[in-house]
Motif scaffolding. Structure first.
Motif, PDB file in Angstrom:
ATOM      1  N   PHE A   1       0.994  -1.143   0.132  1.00  0.00           N
ATOM      2  CA  PHE A   1      -0.614   0.173   0.275  1.00  0.00           C
ATOM      3  C   PHE A   1       0.807   1.216   0.144  1.00  0.00           C
ATOM      4  O   PHE A   1       1.267   2.191  -0.748  1.00  0.00           O
ATOM      5  CB  PHE A   1      -1.267  -0.063   1.038  1.00  0.00           C
ATOM      6  CG  PHE A   1      -2.560   1.270   1.863  1.00  0.00           C
ATOM      7  CD1 PHE A   1      -3.263   1.447   0.584  1.00  0.00           C
ATOM      8  CD2 PHE A   1      -1.619   1.894   1.991  1.00  0.00           C
ATOM      9  CE1 PHE A   1      -3.294   2.448   1.043  1.00  0.00           C
ATOM     10  CE2 PHE A   1      -2.163   3.016   2.813  1.00  0.00           C
ATOM     11  CZ  PHE A   1      -3.467   3.707   1.500  1.00  0.00           C
ATOM     12  N   ALA A   2       1.349   1.556   0.757  1.00  0.00           N
ATOM     13  CA  ALA A   2       1.913   2.761   1.377  1.00  0.00           C
ATOM     14  C   ALA A   2       3.152   2.607   0.227  1.00  0.00           C
ATOM     15  O   ALA A   2       3.558   4.204  -0.582  1.00  0.00           O
ATOM     16  CB  ALA A   2       2.555   2.168   2.669  1.00  0.00           C
TER      17      ALA A   2
ATOM     18  N   HIS B   1       3.033   2.799  -2.814  1.00  0.00           N
ATOM     19  CA  HIS B   1       3.034   2.917  -3.632  1.00  0.00           C
ATOM     20  C   HIS B   1       1.646   4.568  -3.884  1.00  0.00           C
ATOM     21  O   HIS B   1       1.612   5.184  -4.930  1.00  0.00           O
ATOM     22  CB  HIS B   1       1.532   2.448  -4.352  1.00  0.00           C
ATOM     23  CG  HIS B   1       1.979   0.737  -4.903  1.00  0.00           C
ATOM     24  ND1 HIS B   1       2.934   0.402  -5.279  1.00  0.00           N
ATOM     25  CD2 HIS B   1       2.137  -0.386  -3.900  1.00  0.00           C
ATOM     26  CE1 HIS B   1       3.325  -1.160  -5.801  1.00  0.00           C
ATOM     27  NE2 HIS B   1       2.509  -1.293  -4.328  1.00  0.00           N
ATOM     28  N   LEU B   2       2.041   5.119  -2.796  1.00  0.00           N
ATOM     29  CA  LEU B   2       1.829   6.492  -2.464  1.00  0.00           C
ATOM     30  C   LEU B   2       2.760   7.388  -1.852  1.00  0.00           C
ATOM     31  O   LEU B   2       3.535   7.335  -1.157  1.00  0.00           O
ATOM     32  CB  LEU B   2       0.132   6.888  -1.529  1.00  0.00           C
ATOM     33  CG  LEU B   2      -0.837   5.706  -1.532  1.00  0.00           C
ATOM     34  CD1 LEU B   2      -1.643   5.356  -0.568  1.00  0.00           C
ATOM     35  CD2 LEU B   2      -1.367   5.959  -3.210  1.00  0.00           C
ATOM     36  N   ASP B   3       3.117   8.657  -2.542  1.00  0.00           N
ATOM     37  CA  ASP B   3       4.350   8.972  -2.296  1.00  0.00           C
ATOM     38  C   ASP B   3       3.295  10.887  -1.157  1.00  0.00           C
ATOM     39  O   ASP B   3       2.053  10.519  -1.241  1.00  0.00           O
ATOM     40  CB  ASP B   3       4.788   9.807  -3.102  1.00  0.00           C
ATOM     41  CG  ASP B   3       4.271  10.946  -4.568  1.00  0.00           C
ATOM     42  OD1 ASP B   3       3.044  12.017  -3.656  1.00  0.00           O
ATOM     43  OD2 ASP B   3       4.334  11.335  -5.261  1.00  0.00           O
TER      44      ASP B   3
ATOM     45  N   GLU C   1       0.281  12.591  -2.871  1.00  0.00           N
ATOM     46  CA  GLU C   1      -0.667  11.869  -2.797  1.00  0.00           C
ATOM     47  C   GLU C   1      -1.311  10.649  -1.844  1.00  0.00           C
ATOM     48  O   GLU C   1      -2.505  10.692  -1.800  1.00  0.00           O
ATOM     49  CB  GLU C   1       0.089   9.830  -3.366  1.00  0.00           C
ATOM     50  CG  GLU C   1       0.468  11.046  -5.328  1.00  0.00           C
ATOM     51  CD  GLU C   1       0.911   9.293  -5.849  1.00  0.00           C
ATOM     52  OE1 GLU C   1       1.000   9.984  -6.853  1.00  0.00           O
ATOM     53  OE2 GLU C   1       1.163   8.566  -4.871  1.00  0.00           O
ATOM     54  N   VAL C   2      -0.756  10.607  -0.810  1.00  0.00           N
ATOM     55  CA  VAL C   2      -1.545   9.916   0.155  1.00  0.00           C
ATOM     56  C   VAL C   2      -2.156  10.792   1.094  1.00  0.00           C
ATOM     57  O   VAL C   2      -2.980  10.907   1.667  1.00  0.00           O
ATOM     58  CB  VAL C   2      -0.057   9.239   1.058  1.00  0.00           C
ATOM     59  CG1 VAL C   2       0.750  10.222   2.028  1.00  0.00           C
ATOM     60  CG2 VAL C   2      -0.740   8.010   2.773  1.00  0.00           C
ATOM     61  N   LYS C   3      -1.570  12.241   0.524  1.00  0.00           N
ATOM     62  CA  LYS C   3      -2.471  13.226   1.670  1.00  0.00           C
ATOM     63  C   LYS C   3      -4.009  13.416   0.235  1.00  0.00           C
ATOM     64  O   LYS C   3      -5.313  13.863   1.584  1.00  0.00           O
ATOM     65  CB  LYS C   3      -2.093  14.914   2.088  1.00  0.00           C
ATOM     66  CG  LYS C   3      -0.999  14.843   2.879  1.00  0.00           C
ATOM     67  CD  LYS C   3      -0.052  16.452   3.042  1.00  0.00           C
ATOM     68  CE  LYS C   3       1.306  15.710   3.923  1.00  0.00           C
ATOM     69  NZ  LYS C   3       2.003  17.182   3.388  1.00  0.00           N
TER      70      LYS C   3
ATOM     71  N   PHE D   1      -5.522  11.646  -0.985  1.00  0.00           N
ATOM     72  CA  PHE D   1      -6.244   9.992  -0.196  1.00  0.00           C
ATOM     73  C   PHE D   1      -6.831  10.163   0.730  1.00  0.00           C
ATOM     74  O   PHE D   1      -7.838   9.753   0.531  1.00  0.00           O
ATOM     75  CB  PHE D   1      -5.182   9.069  -0.062  1.00  0.00           C
ATOM     76  CG  PHE D   1      -5.737   7.940  -0.536  1.00  0.00           C
ATOM     77  CD1 PHE D   1      -6.570   7.552  -1.711  1.00  0.00           C
ATOM     78  CD2 PHE D   1      -5.741   6.424   0.440  1.00  0.00           C
ATOM     79  CE1 PHE D   1      -6.682   5.821  -2.056  1.00  0.00           C
ATOM     80  CE2 PHE D   1      -6.591   5.025   0.719  1.00  0.00           C
ATOM     81  CZ  PHE D   1      -6.975   4.766  -1.239  1.00  0.00           C
TER      82      PHE D   1
END
Lengths: 154, 154
Positions: free
Chosen positions: A124-125, A127-129, A132-134, A136
């Motif tokens: 999961f993690a 794959h998200l910079d 992006e995670v924010k 998301f």
DNA sequence: CTATAGTAGTTGCAACTGCAACTATCTCAT
DNA sequence: ATGAGATAGTTGCAGTTGCAACTACTATAG
């Protein structure tokens, strides 16, 4: 009458469902392979470990874990049988009980986290910079807030 | 050794899980309230309705619906008992069977969609504008692709 | 007080799930 | 052909779930 769901939104919804099952399946598999109990155990242990005095009333726990009560009763039975939690009577309300995490429970929590945490990173993690995670999270917040009211369907 | 899961990523993961249960619960509730069967029925009926000749081999269906085979067997038993699908022998492979959606099945599909589609709109789609939904899909694609390699049915 | 309603947690039941074992069939190298 | 191995689908079983009914206690209204 409102509806008129766009193709793209519909697709997003399907992908959301698919992503969820695949990730969960994979993580459960990782746990099983390490001979560890399923995610639901982790959730309970984690909630208790975070709680003041390492204990929660059963209904609070049920809420925290998003589980029906009857379900929680029997999940706790299993955890108690495994020595990971204990039930304690509530002095101020004689109906009530606390679930308390034991030392064994803490140990199990750590063991599970070493697998679970890595899995989250791996599947999961990574794959998200940071941006992006924010983004998301922002979206997910909106989704949960909208549903959390438990509103009638109007 | 890689790990080192960031707080933010961890949070995102939890929110992902929470969003999922809440949305599913809400949607299942909407369906139940309309006296309709659960989502899993919809998934099967939908997959069949999209398939060429309105039929799929059981293992294809299982794949499409992300369900284990033994599970699918019994899900189809229920759908068949309700008259929504039929099993048909496969002429080219005597082990095999097709599931075929019936007219009753199509009707049920429509009824369910009228509730389900609205629910997706109401609880999910309406919270994502056109850009966001694309971004969301992009992320989900990455997540599923990364995991997809490993989820064979042994 | 006492009756009534509400809340905490458990239990019975029926449905649903996953896993592993099973039958039946197909594939393919020998 | 034929026997080893793969594949299709089902079944047995044990574990897990949700719902509704239940017990025990608390809170509130009259």
């Amino acid at each position: 009458m409102s509806s008129k769901l766009s193709k793209t939104h519909n697709l997003a919804w399907r992908k959301f469902l698919v992503a969820h099952v695949m990730l969960i399946e994979q993580i459960e598999q990782d746990l099983a392979q390490a001979e560890l109990p399923p995610l639901s155990w982790y959730d309970v242990l984690f909630a208790l470990s975070e709680a003041p005095e390492q204990r929660l009333r059963l209904h609070e726990l049920a809420e925290a874990v998003l589980l029906s009560r009857s379900n929680l009763t029997r999940l706790l039975d299993r955890l108690e049988a495994a020595g990971l939690i204990q039930r304690e009577q509530c002095s101020s309300d004689r109906r009530g009980a606390f679930a308390v995490i034991t030392n064994e429970g803490f140990k199990m929590l750590d063991q599970m986290w070493s697998v679970y945490g890595q899995a989250i990173e791996k599947y999961f993690a990574c794959h998200l910079d940071a941006n992006e995670v924010k983004f998301f999270i922002k979206i997910l917040n909106r989704l949960t807030r909208a549903t959390s009211t438990k509103s009638e369907s109007y």
